[in-house]
Scaffold this motif. Structure first.
Motif, PDB file in Angstrom:
ATOM      1  N   ASP A 120       0.814  -1.216   0.000  1.00 25.70           N
ATOM      2  CA  ASP A 120       0.000   0.000   0.000  1.00 25.70           C
ATOM      3  C   ASP A 120       0.846   1.265   0.000  1.00 25.70           C
ATOM      4  N   LEU A 121       2.091   1.147   0.471  1.00 30.97           N
ATOM      5  CA  LEU A 121       3.039   2.251   0.450  1.00 30.97           C
ATOM      6  C   LEU A 121       4.366   1.766  -0.112  1.00 30.97           C
ATOM      7  N   ILE A 122       5.135   2.699  -0.664  1.00 34.45           N
ATOM      8  CA  ILE A 122       6.455   2.400  -1.201  1.00 34.45           C
ATOM      9  C   ILE A 122       7.491   3.147  -0.362  1.00 34.45           C
ATOM     10  N   PHE A 123       8.310   2.394   0.352  1.00 34.75           N
ATOM     11  CA  PHE A 123       9.393   2.981   1.140  1.00 34.75           C
ATOM     12  C   PHE A 123      10.666   2.980   0.297  1.00 34.75           C
ATOM     13  N   ILE A 124      11.292   4.141   0.180  1.00 36.45           N
ATOM     14  CA  ILE A 124      12.555   4.215  -0.545  1.00 36.45           C
ATOM     15  C   ILE A 124      13.627   4.797   0.372  1.00 36.45           C
ATOM     16  N   ALA A 125      14.836   4.309   0.183  1.00 33.39           N
ATOM     17  CA  ALA A 125      15.934   4.710   1.065  1.00 33.39           C
ATOM     18  C   ALA A 125      17.075   5.322   0.266  1.00 33.39           C
ATOM     19  N   ARG A 126      17.962   4.500  -0.267  1.00 30.68           N
ATOM     20  CA  ARG A 126      19.128   5.037  -0.979  1.00 30.68           C
ATOM     21  C   ARG A 126      18.735   5.955  -2.132  1.00 30.68           C
ATOM     22  N   GLU A 127      17.649   5.622  -2.811  1.00 34.49           N
ATOM     23  CA  GLU A 127      17.250   6.441  -3.957  1.00 34.49           C
ATOM     24  C   GLU A 127      16.887   7.861  -3.535  1.00 34.49           C
ATOM     25  N   ILE A 128      16.263   8.010  -2.371  1.00 29.97           N
ATOM     26  CA  ILE A 128      15.886   9.353  -1.939  1.00 29.97           C
ATOM     27  C   ILE A 128      17.067  10.098  -1.319  1.00 29.97           C
ATOM     28  N   LEU A 129      18.122   9.378  -0.966  1.00 30.16           N
ATOM     29  CA  LEU A 129      19.362  10.054  -0.596  1.00 30.16           C
ATOM     30  C   LEU A 129      20.019  10.635  -1.842  1.00 30.16           C
ATOM     31  N   ARG A 130      19.977   9.856  -2.924  1.00 28.93           N
ATOM     32  CA  ARG A 130      20.561  10.335  -4.180  1.00 28.93           C
ATOM     33  C   ARG A 130      19.737  11.464  -4.789  1.00 28.93           C
ATOM     34  N   ASN A 131      18.418  11.349  -4.614  1.00 28.89           N
ATOM     35  CA  ASN A 131      17.527  12.297  -5.275  1.00 28.89           C
ATOM     36  C   ASN A 131      16.370  12.662  -4.345  1.00 28.89           C
ATOM     37  N   PRO A 132      16.515  13.758  -3.587  1.00 25.45           N
ATOM     38  CA  PRO A 132      15.444  14.181  -2.685  1.00 25.45           C
ATOM     39  C   PRO A 132      14.120  14.465  -3.395  1.00 25.45           C
ATOM     40  N   TYR A 133      14.191  14.668  -4.716  1.00 25.07           N
ATOM     41  CA  TYR A 133      13.000  15.020  -5.489  1.00 25.07           C
ATOM     42  C   TYR A 133      12.441  13.816  -6.261  1.00 25.07           C
ATOM     43  N   THR A 134      12.657  12.629  -5.735  1.00 27.79           N
ATOM     44  CA  THR A 134      12.162  11.414  -6.385  1.00 27.79           C
ATOM     45  C   THR A 134      10.672  11.497  -6.678  1.00 27.79           C
ATOM     46  N   ALA A 135       9.885  11.914  -5.692  1.00 24.12           N
ATOM     47  CA  ALA A 135       8.426  11.959  -5.876  1.00 24.12           C
ATOM     48  C   ALA A 135       8.039  12.980  -6.944  1.00 24.12           C
ATOM     49  N   VAL A 136       8.661  14.159  -6.915  1.00 25.08           N
ATOM     50  CA  VAL A 136       8.364  15.189  -7.905  1.00 25.08           C
ATOM     51  C   VAL A 136       8.757  14.738  -9.309  1.00 25.08           C
TER      52      VAL A 136
END
Length: 350
Positions: free
Chosen positions: A311-327
């Motif tokens: 129901d949710l997607i947890f991301i770790a290393r990817e959001i360290l590389r790119n704080p704007y992953t969701a955008v």
């Protein structure tokens, strides 16, 4: 689905992206500082639906290292409150905190146990070290177990006072609560050891105590290890049974990770390698789950949700590389997502 809202109690997330809790090892005396303010604030500016603050010790011995975050006193909670207020005022993100205790895996640096005079005596359900070369941990007495439950309860009270929207209890990765769950690290003969029902007792007592501090404005998640990759150890069938019990105790979501309790366990790491555990727990126990583990692409995340695996997607290393992953994902899919009005000139039109 990735950009559709979802609600836990009265807490509505604007999308299904979640910043997974990740230790930053940057505190002194457990206190958040300017680094944490920028670190979490920047991810909120990136449109993430929910941010979860790193594993935060409910007592000094609950830290992994001397530089881990804590919430065992009011000063620590006040530092965190500043971050929470910024996230709420300057973004649409919700923010949670992971309450944790390292147990026998504490008093370390760079994954090596530090000398006692620089660290502390670790605690565990049984006197079994994580690695044979480490000091034997102190086996908690029943009275000390009750104290630990109270530490979690008091930490939850401080977290609510600081304004957090979600509390996550860390029961994964070989830390204290996981140590109680596993028959390989818990060989107690009292009501906290032996049977499945006894081994999950500590976690359920924590859940009930924390829920006493919550209302409908604060949701409760629990992170578990779906399996510990060891013969006769905790496995996905146990996780599914546990998730069904957690649902009865008003847990809103089970965050399904894996591993961490058995030194040297062989973990087959690949893209989305933990997603099947989330799927089995979700569909076997009838609970809402989060998937985590090398999820890096928007199409990958969308597929996991669409196929009913989480129901949710947890991301770790990817959001360290790119704080704007969701955008960036919203740009790619032409979906609506929070974007700071200060940056409006850089927004890609749909």
């Amino acid at each position: 689905m990735l950009y559709t809202p979802i609600k836990f109690r009265n807490v509505e997330l604007k999308n299904r992206w979640v910043m997974s809790p990740m230790c930053m090892y940057s505190c002194e005396d457990g206190l958040a500082n300017d680094f944490h303010f920028v670190h979490y604030g920047s991810r909120a500016q990136g449109g993430t639906g929910l941010l979860i603050v790193e594993a935060t010790g409910v007592e000094p011995r609950g830290r992994i290292t001397n530089h881990c975050m804590g919430i065992w006193n009011d000063e620590q909670a006040e530092r965190l409150k500043r971050i929470v207020e910024f996230v709420h005022f300057y973004s649409e993100s919700k923010i949670g905190i992971q309450l944790a205790h390292s147990g026998r895996k504490g008093s370390t640096w760079n994954n090596v146990q530090i000398p006692l005079e620089e660290g502390w005596e670790t605690v565990a359900p049984s006197s079994i070290p994580y690695h044979p070369s480490e000091r034997i941990p102190h086996a908690l007495t029943k009275e000390e177990i009750r104290e630990q439950v109270q530490y979690f309860k008091e930490a939850a009270r401080r977290a609510v006072s600081a304004g957090f929207d979600v509390i996550e209890i860390h029961a994964a990765h070989g830390y204290l609560v996981h140590q109680f769950l596993s028959p390989l690290s818990n060989i107690r003969t009292d009501e906290y050891g032996g049977s499945f029902e006894n081994r999950i007792r500590f976690l359920l007592e924590i859940v009930d105590a924390v829920n006493e501090e919550l209302d409908q404005e604060v949701a409760l998640f629990v992170r578990i290890s779906g399996t510990e990759y060891a013969e006769n150890g905790w496995d996905v069938e146990d996780s599914t049974r546990l998730a069904a019990e957690l649902k009865k105790h008003s847990v809103d979501l089970v965050d399904v990770s894996s591993g961490g309790n058995i030194h040297g366990a062989k973990i087959p790491v690949h893209q989305g390698y933990q997603v099947p555990f989330s799927s089995e727990v979700r569909n076997g126990a009838g609970v809402q789950t989060a998937a985590v583990g090398l999820i890096t692409e928007v199409d990958q995340a969308e597929s996991i949700l669409q196929s009913g695996k989480a129901d949710l997607i947890f991301i770790a290393r990817e959001i360290l590389r790119n704080p704007y992953t969701a955008v960036h994902g919203a740009f790619e899919k032409k979906e609506s997502c929070f974007f700071p009005h200060q940056y409006a000139r850089a927004k890609i039109s749909s």
